[in-house]
Design a protein around this motif. Sequence first.
Motif, PDB file in Angstrom:
ATOM      1  N   UNK A  47       0.929  -1.201  -0.303  1.00  0.00           N
ATOM      2  CA  UNK A  47       0.029   0.121   0.168  1.00  0.00           C
ATOM      3  C   UNK A  47       1.147   1.229   0.082  1.00  0.00           C
ATOM      4  N   UNK A  48       1.900   1.151   0.662  1.00  0.00           N
ATOM      5  CA  UNK A  48       2.636   2.431   0.787  1.00  0.00           C
ATOM      6  C   UNK A  48       3.534   2.709  -0.447  1.00  0.00           C
ATOM      7  N   UNK A  49       3.810   1.396  -0.995  1.00  0.00           N
ATOM      8  CA  UNK A  49       4.431   1.828  -2.474  1.00  0.00           C
ATOM      9  C   UNK A  49       3.739   2.432  -3.352  1.00  0.00           C
ATOM     10  N   UNK A  50       2.199   1.711  -3.446  1.00  0.00           N
ATOM     11  CA  UNK A  50       1.160   2.210  -4.337  1.00  0.00           C
ATOM     12  C   UNK A  50       1.010   3.650  -4.195  1.00  0.00           C
ATOM     13  N   UNK A  51       0.941   3.987  -2.631  1.00  0.00           N
ATOM     14  CA  UNK A  51       0.543   5.407  -2.483  1.00  0.00           C
ATOM     15  C   UNK A  51       1.539   6.354  -2.893  1.00  0.00           C
ATOM     16  N   UNK A  52       2.764   5.887  -2.897  1.00  0.00           N
ATOM     17  CA  UNK A  52       3.982   6.808  -3.456  1.00  0.00           C
ATOM     18  C   UNK A  52       4.019   6.991  -5.053  1.00  0.00           C
ATOM     19  N   UNK A  53       3.826   5.820  -5.679  1.00  0.00           N
ATOM     20  CA  UNK A  53       3.990   5.815  -7.119  1.00  0.00           C
ATOM     21  C   UNK A  53       2.627   6.115  -7.714  1.00  0.00           C
ATOM     22  N   UNK A  54       1.358   6.005  -7.262  1.00  0.00           N
ATOM     23  CA  UNK A  54       0.189   6.406  -7.793  1.00  0.00           C
ATOM     24  C   UNK A  54      -0.286   7.894  -7.534  1.00  0.00           C
ATOM     25  N   UNK A  55      -0.018   8.118  -6.171  1.00  0.00           N
ATOM     26  CA  UNK A  55      -0.468   9.359  -5.354  1.00  0.00           C
ATOM     27  C   UNK A  55       0.350  10.495  -4.806  1.00  0.00           C
ATOM     28  N   UNK A  56       1.559  10.118  -5.212  1.00  0.00           N
ATOM     29  CA  UNK A  56       2.909  10.727  -4.607  1.00  0.00           C
ATOM     30  C   UNK A  56       2.465  11.191  -3.212  1.00  0.00           C
ATOM     31  N   UNK A  57       2.190  10.228  -2.527  1.00  0.00           N
ATOM     32  CA  UNK A  57       2.126  10.343  -1.011  1.00  0.00           C
ATOM     33  C   UNK A  57       3.233   9.466  -0.203  1.00  0.00           C
ATOM     34  N   UNK A  58       3.739  10.067   0.664  1.00  0.00           N
ATOM     35  CA  UNK A  58       4.566   9.273   1.599  1.00  0.00           C
ATOM     36  C   UNK A  58       4.047   8.721   2.900  1.00  0.00           C
ATOM     37  N   UNK A  59       3.689   7.604   3.248  1.00  0.00           N
ATOM     38  CA  UNK A  59       3.227   7.381   4.572  1.00  0.00           C
ATOM     39  C   UNK A  59       4.101   5.951   4.780  1.00  0.00           C
ATOM     40  N   UNK A  60       3.820   5.791   6.355  1.00  0.00           N
ATOM     41  CA  UNK A  60       4.734   4.416   6.864  1.00  0.00           C
ATOM     42  C   UNK A  60       3.966   3.320   6.789  1.00  0.00           C
ATOM     43  N   UNK A  61       4.713   2.113   6.383  1.00  0.00           N
ATOM     44  CA  UNK A  61       4.228   0.839   6.562  1.00  0.00           C
ATOM     45  C   UNK A  61       4.080   0.595   8.031  1.00  0.00           C
ATOM     46  N   UNK A  62       2.915   0.142   8.625  1.00  0.00           N
ATOM     47  CA  UNK A  62       2.893  -0.155  10.055  1.00  0.00           C
ATOM     48  C   UNK A  62       3.682  -1.055  10.674  1.00  0.00           C
ATOM     49  N   UNK A  63       4.015  -1.971   9.893  1.00  0.00           N
ATOM     50  CA  UNK A  63       4.828  -2.948  10.333  1.00  0.00           C
ATOM     51  C   UNK A  63       6.225  -2.574  10.693  1.00  0.00           C
ATOM     52  N   UNK A  64       6.648  -1.560  10.053  1.00  0.00           N
ATOM     53  CA  UNK A  64       8.169  -0.703  10.275  1.00  0.00           C
ATOM     54  C   UNK A  64       8.058  -0.254  11.905  1.00  0.00           C
ATOM     55  N   UNK A  65       6.736   0.050  12.352  1.00  0.00           N
ATOM     56  CA  UNK A  65       6.695   0.640  13.618  1.00  0.00           C
ATOM     57  C   UNK A  65       6.376  -0.279  14.761  1.00  0.00           C
ATOM     58  N   UNK A  66       6.450  -1.732  14.373  1.00  0.00           N
ATOM     59  CA  UNK A  66       6.068  -2.811  15.190  1.00  0.00           C
ATOM     60  C   UNK A  66       7.446  -3.785  15.267  1.00  0.00           C
ATOM     61  N   UNK A  67       7.150  -4.805  15.883  1.00  0.00           N
ATOM     62  CA  UNK A  67       8.240  -5.871  16.088  1.00  0.00           C
ATOM     63  C   UNK A  67       7.433  -7.226  16.033  1.00  0.00           C
ATOM     64  N   UNK A  68       7.869  -8.158  15.511  1.00  0.00           N
ATOM     65  CA  UNK A  68       7.438  -9.629  15.759  1.00  0.00           C
ATOM     66  C   UNK A  68       7.712 -10.289  17.090  1.00  0.00           C
ATOM     67  N   UNK A  69       6.193 -10.576  17.462  1.00  0.00           N
ATOM     68  CA  UNK A  69       6.200 -11.240  18.743  1.00  0.00           C
ATOM     69  C   UNK A  69       6.880 -12.620  18.645  1.00  0.00           C
TER      70      UNK A  69
END
Length: 398
Positions: free
Chosen positions: A342-364
């Motif tokens: 989704x983050x990649x598509x938001x950037x390439x299609x809509x010129x929007x930078x957002x963060x993937x939520x997994x980058x803010x979490x960690x695997x339990x």
Amino acid sequence: MMQEKSHQARLEQLGAYPFERLKKLFGGITANPELTHIDAGAGEPRLPLPAFVADTLNTHIGGFSKYPSTIGGLELRGAIANWLMRRYDLTSVDPATQVLTANGTREALFAIAHALVNPDCATDDKPIVMMPNPMYQIYLGAAYTAGAEPWLLACNSETGFAPDLSSVEKETWQRTALVYVCSPSNPTGWIADEAYYAELLALADEYDFYVVSDECYSEIYWQEKPVGLLQVAEKLGREGFSRCLVMNSLSKRSALPGMRSGLIAGDAELIKRFTKLRSYTGPATPLPLQHVAAAAWSDETHVTQHLDVYRQSLKAFFDVFGGQIPAGSFFVWLPVTDDEAFAKAAYSQQAVTILPGSYLGAEDEQGINPGSGYIRAALVDGPDSAAELARRLKAVRI
Ligand SMILES: Cc1ncc(COP(=O)(O)O)c(C=O)c1O
């Protein structure tokens, strides 16, 4: 030799920081050139400088010729103590023994684990540093480098995005040295209520650990002003805020992220220990900036104006996007099927930078990252941009 090896291993436990990962994710793709780029990736307030900043800085510019003390001058610590008393209705906060200044809370949130966690303590098992998951990644880095085991409290739709204390076993509490709370939460917008803090403090007494509450977003909320840890501690009659520290920042409240200024306050014994560590690490705030910071903690007009903009931005976003406005912070935390895609598509299609939520979490331990399947967007450019962001995110196709 052995020591060097084990230190290396601690650092190696740290993953790449979320924004480095994002850069890598976007490698080789370009933002849609037909649209103006919207950067909703970083939580960086972009509001005009409060009016008093330039004047105060000019008046005190000569202070750059002097070394500042690491703990911060009494004028600034006094302004912080007064703010805490006003904001949280506290009867007393002693600027001399219960307050320290921070060069932004990031460094202080990291360093505190190094002051309060003792990896060589008598227990056979490693001490535990507990934290929400997803989280501000600094807590995780602090736990690893302080020689502790990070313990991740999943915050998902099932827990109402609260770090679930009831899920923790007795043996785990027994090893716990420190618990980080983040309220209002980055990234989920959850706010701790009085009962939550009270439950945590009762556990802290029973199992002998400390609570550090990251309250950086305390002045950004949709409806009710968030309660703070010190406020609950005083209400419960805890002498001298025992076991409690709070951190807060001018980065969000005053939209001064570049000034690198924040506060640390609470239990005098913990402040004393932290002061000792800081006398070596030396994060002193330059004197002219201490004057600006004192002015910022003493003025609420600019904070009220900022809150108004954040509320308008939240409303503008959700009027277009639909869904529930988060209780606190300026982040939106949205479920998607695949957060990186989704983050990649938001950037390439809509010129929007957002963060993937997994980058803010960690695997339990079960391999589950509760940030996966979400994206985080920061509403930091005002209501028009927030509405446009919502339109573009709605149009993303993966
Ligand atoms: C939850 C949280 N805590 C702390 C910080 C650090 O802020 P600063 O170092 O600017 O005070 C941030 C910054 O984004 C944050 O999101």
